[in-house]
Design an enzyme around this catalytic site. Sequence first.
Site, PDB file in Angstrom:
ATOM      1  N   HIS A 275       6.729   6.837  -1.743  1.00 58.92           N
ATOM      2  CA  HIS A 275       8.027   6.190  -1.533  1.00 58.92           C
ATOM      3  C   HIS A 275       8.335   5.962  -0.061  1.00 58.92           C
ATOM      4  CE1 HIS A 275       8.801  10.392  -0.810  1.00 58.92           C
ATOM      5  NE2 HIS A 275      10.008  10.133  -0.361  1.00 58.92           N
ATOM      6  N   CYS A 276       7.454   6.417   0.846  1.00 60.75           N
ATOM      7  CA  CYS A 276       7.759   6.323   2.281  1.00 60.75           C
ATOM      8  C   CYS A 276       6.805   5.423   3.051  1.00 60.75           C
ATOM      9  CB  CYS A 276       7.738   7.720   2.908  1.00 60.75           C
ATOM     10  SG  CYS A 276       9.155   8.751   2.470  1.00 60.75           S
ATOM     11  N   ILE A 277       5.544   5.790   3.081  1.00 60.02           N
ATOM     12  CA  ILE A 277       4.611   5.187   4.030  1.00 60.02           C
ATOM     13  C   ILE A 277       4.436   3.678   3.829  1.00 60.02           C
ATOM     14  CG2 ILE A 277       2.340   5.385   5.083  1.00 60.02           C
ATOM     15  CD1 ILE A 277       4.109   7.850   5.391  1.00 60.02           C
ATOM     16  N   ILE A 279       6.606   1.590   2.807  1.00 52.85           N
ATOM     17  CA  ILE A 279       7.893   0.904   2.859  1.00 52.85           C
ATOM     18  C   ILE A 279       8.588   1.059   4.206  1.00 52.85           C
ATOM     19  CG2 ILE A 279      10.237   0.942   1.880  1.00 52.85           C
ATOM     20  CD1 ILE A 279       8.913   1.730  -0.801  1.00 52.85           C
ATOM     21  N   ASP A 280       8.641   2.279   4.703  1.00 53.76           N
ATOM     22  CA  ASP A 280       9.497   2.586   5.842  1.00 53.76           C
ATOM     23  C   ASP A 280       9.210   1.780   7.110  1.00 53.76           C
ATOM     24  OD1 ASP A 280      10.511   4.349   4.057  1.00 53.76           O
ATOM     25  OD2 ASP A 280       9.758   6.158   5.032  1.00 53.76           O
TER      26      ASP A 280
END
Length: 440
Positions: A275-277, A279-280
Amino acid sequence: MNSVRLSVSLVRKLESKEAVIGIVGLGYVGLPLVLRYAEVGYKVIGFDIDPTKVMKLAAGESYIRHISRARLESALSKNFEATTDFSRSREVDALILCVPTPLDDHREPDLSFVVGTVDSLLPYLREGQVMSLESTTYPGTTDEELFPRIESAGLKVGEDFFLVYSPEREDPGNNNFTTSSIPKVCGGYSSTCLDVGLALYSKVIDQLVPVSSTRAAEMTKLLENIHRAVNIGLVNEMKIVADRMEIDIHEVIRAAATKPFGFVPYYPGPGLGGHCIPIDPFYLTWKAREYGVSTRFIELAGEINASMPDYVIAKVTDALNRLRKSVNGSTILILGIAYKKNVDDMRESPSVVLMEKLRALGAQVSYNDPYVPVFPKLRGHAHFDLSSVPLTAESVASYDCVLLATDHDEYDYELIRVNAHMIVDTRGRYLEPAKSVVKA
């Protein structure tokens, strides 16, 4: 009550554990935080818009693999309850927001979950509360989106209501770190807000890292994840170069990692997941345009990482060609559809992209994942009406090709090697050269 007395009173309640904690969003970030607060003695109310989650929690049923039923039941028996009723936010002294921040179809920030959550809470906010946003987002979100909404409810941030940003740092499947042992960054809208925010987390986190503002805290989270995304992009590009030169990139990484300074090993794969790498970095890219800055380095890493599924598909095509077969009509078993090993989290999993691409090319796709028994419905992806197939010598031998996408420790890799006609290994699990193994 004046602002100084309000902040002092709230800090006292938080530090004495008399405060009631409200956590909004009971997923991979929110639920571990709920349990941590409950275990140290706070009363906790968990909020979620999904009634199924709330019903499961009320029954003591955990829907996250690494959270045990026993741990959940212990919290429920003491001081935790879950609800879909946001009006109960009046009862809490602290609101911690742990909601998704995905990208939209144009790869721009989608703050609808954050904004929608705050708007749902507005009618029930009161003096003497603190709100902490933990969702990853671009610098300025807390000040530009949360602050004006709270003040529109007649509250004065920094005086009778307190606002902080403290990014989550959960790493599902990593047993070396827990919610309490991972240092926590915290930035406040004002110095008074920061004092309240530090009190909010002081009894549940071993080490707090205060920063000067919410913007600094927001940028800190992005730097952490962009650092990882860029280095994975680098090693993925190195993998392609090494492959053309007939060099095993995993051997190279292992050798380089023996250097005791100046090198941190990163490992290639079939694409970025979680959910992070994936997208962020694009949150900063989008926000940087407002300041006339081009984030070329970040965007290049994103392009490389996004291209990796196509590289893997080319490797599958090559592997099947060795068997004098085409992708169209071949049977392919995907091993592992979670985004990383030893977890059940499928958010942004590159395995799903691989399955979509292979099916579009005419392959008959199946999967095995010990942590995902039934293929779930995923936002933004095609659905596969599939269940995890048993992993036996006979089942492995029945497929034209086995694609190792997520290298769960639970797999019997020798059984797979002995019985598979062809293996495409995207994780470097098979160290020794073999005719039946294609490194991807």
